[in-house]
Scaffold this motif. Structure first.
Motif, PDB file in Angstrom:
ATOM      1  N   THR A  22       0.819  -1.219   0.000  1.00  0.00           N
ATOM      2  CA  THR A  22       0.000   0.000   0.000  1.00  0.00           C
ATOM      3  C   THR A  22       0.848   1.261   0.000  1.00  0.00           C
ATOM      4  OG1 THR A  22      -0.188  -0.016   2.412  1.00  0.00           O
ATOM      5  CG2 THR A  22      -1.932  -1.139   1.171  1.00  0.00           C
ATOM      6  N   GLY A  23       2.170   1.136  -0.178  1.00  0.00           N
ATOM      7  CA  GLY A  23       3.049   2.296  -0.274  1.00  0.00           C
ATOM      8  C   GLY A  23       3.492   2.868   1.053  1.00  0.00           C
ATOM      9  N   MET A  24       3.366   2.108   2.138  1.00  0.00           N
ATOM     10  CA  MET A  24       3.742   2.597   3.465  1.00  0.00           C
ATOM     11  C   MET A  24       5.090   2.038   3.888  1.00  0.00           C
ATOM     12  SD  MET A  24       0.302   1.935   5.664  1.00  0.00           S
ATOM     13  CE  MET A  24       0.620   2.970   7.056  1.00  0.00           C
ATOM     14  N   ASP A  38       1.272   6.158  -5.667  1.00  0.00           N
ATOM     15  CA  ASP A  38       1.096   5.010  -6.564  1.00  0.00           C
ATOM     16  C   ASP A  38       1.975   5.134  -7.799  1.00  0.00           C
ATOM     17  OD1 ASP A  38      -0.820   3.880  -4.880  1.00  0.00           O
ATOM     18  OD2 ASP A  38      -2.464   4.908  -5.903  1.00  0.00           O
ATOM     19  N   THR A  39       2.196   6.379  -8.242  1.00  0.00           N
ATOM     20  CA  THR A  39       3.023   6.619  -9.424  1.00  0.00           C
ATOM     21  C   THR A  39       3.936   7.822  -9.171  1.00  0.00           C
ATOM     22  OG1 THR A  39       1.358   8.064 -10.409  1.00  0.00           O
ATOM     23  CG2 THR A  39       1.284   5.742 -11.049  1.00  0.00           C
ATOM     24  N   MET A  49       8.649  12.400  -6.798  1.00  0.00           N
ATOM     25  CA  MET A  49       7.559  11.767  -6.065  1.00  0.00           C
ATOM     26  C   MET A  49       7.134  12.681  -4.923  1.00  0.00           C
ATOM     27  SD  MET A  49       8.851   7.833  -5.691  1.00  0.00           S
ATOM     28  CE  MET A  49      10.244   8.269  -4.680  1.00  0.00           C
ATOM     29  N   CYS A  50       5.834  12.770  -4.699  1.00  0.00           N
ATOM     30  CA  CYS A  50       5.294  13.477  -3.534  1.00  0.00           C
ATOM     31  C   CYS A  50       5.095  12.434  -2.447  1.00  0.00           C
ATOM     32  CB  CYS A  50       3.973  14.148  -3.870  1.00  0.00           C
ATOM     33  SG  CYS A  50       4.135  15.451  -5.102  1.00  0.00           S
ATOM     34  N   ILE A  51       5.877  12.543  -1.377  1.00  0.00           N
ATOM     35  CA  ILE A  51       5.851  11.571  -0.290  1.00  0.00           C
ATOM     36  C   ILE A  51       5.283  12.260   0.941  1.00  0.00           C
ATOM     37  CG2 ILE A  51       7.258  10.068   1.168  1.00  0.00           C
ATOM     38  CD1 ILE A  51       9.267  10.059  -1.228  1.00  0.00           C
ATOM     39  N   ASP A  52       4.244  11.664   1.512  1.00  0.00           N
ATOM     40  CA  ASP A  52       3.617  12.228   2.699  1.00  0.00           C
ATOM     41  C   ASP A  52       4.261  11.656   3.957  1.00  0.00           C
ATOM     42  OD1 ASP A  52       1.789  13.618   1.131  1.00  0.00           O
ATOM     43  OD2 ASP A  52       0.338  11.979   1.158  1.00  0.00           O
ATOM     44  N   VAL A  69       8.666  16.535  -1.717  1.00  0.00           N
ATOM     45  CA  VAL A  69       8.808  16.215  -3.140  1.00  0.00           C
ATOM     46  C   VAL A  69      10.262  15.838  -3.335  1.00  0.00           C
ATOM     47  CG1 VAL A  69       8.591  17.042  -5.496  1.00  0.00           C
ATOM     48  CG2 VAL A  69       6.963  17.820  -3.755  1.00  0.00           C
ATOM     49  N   LEU A  70      10.487  14.542  -3.582  1.00  0.00           N
ATOM     50  CA  LEU A  70      11.845  14.010  -3.647  1.00  0.00           C
ATOM     51  C   LEU A  70      12.098  13.309  -4.970  1.00  0.00           C
ATOM     52  CD1 LEU A  70      12.001  12.435  -0.080  1.00  0.00           C
ATOM     53  CD2 LEU A  70      12.894  14.650  -0.801  1.00  0.00           C
TER      54      LEU A  70
END
Length: 89
Positions: A22-24, A38-39, A49-52, A69-70
């Motif tokens: 799930t991207g965690m 997801d993308t 990529m926008c990483i929260d 944003v990395l």
């Protein structure tokens, strides 16, 4: 009859596998985690990529602390660069 059924916690390996699907990526010592998209988006300068950065709020619901944003390439290069020190556990 269902009152007699007890649910056992999932093993850590199963939880980590489900999280990655799930991207965690969870912090090992706190209730924080990185939530990956997801993308990613390809630019001429690299793949961004926008990483929260997430945590659990007071109501035990996920709460976003901030967004980073990395560059995917920078992340991979940094992870490859970090030396691994073995411990005697």
């Amino acid at each position: 009859m269902n009152d007699n059924i007890r649910r056992f916690p999932r093993p850590t390996a199963n939880r980590k596998r489900l999280d990655l699907n799930t991207g965690m990526v969870r912090c090992e010592v706190s209730s924080r985690w990185l939530q990956f998209p997801d993308t990613a988006t390809a630019f001429t300068s690299g793949t961004l990529m926008c990483i929260d950065v997430m945590t659990l709020g007071e109501d035990d619901q996920p709460r976003k602390l901030c967004e980073l944003v990395l560059s995917k390439e920078d992340l991979i290069a940094m992870l490859d660069r970090v030396p691994v020190k073995s411990t005697s556990e």
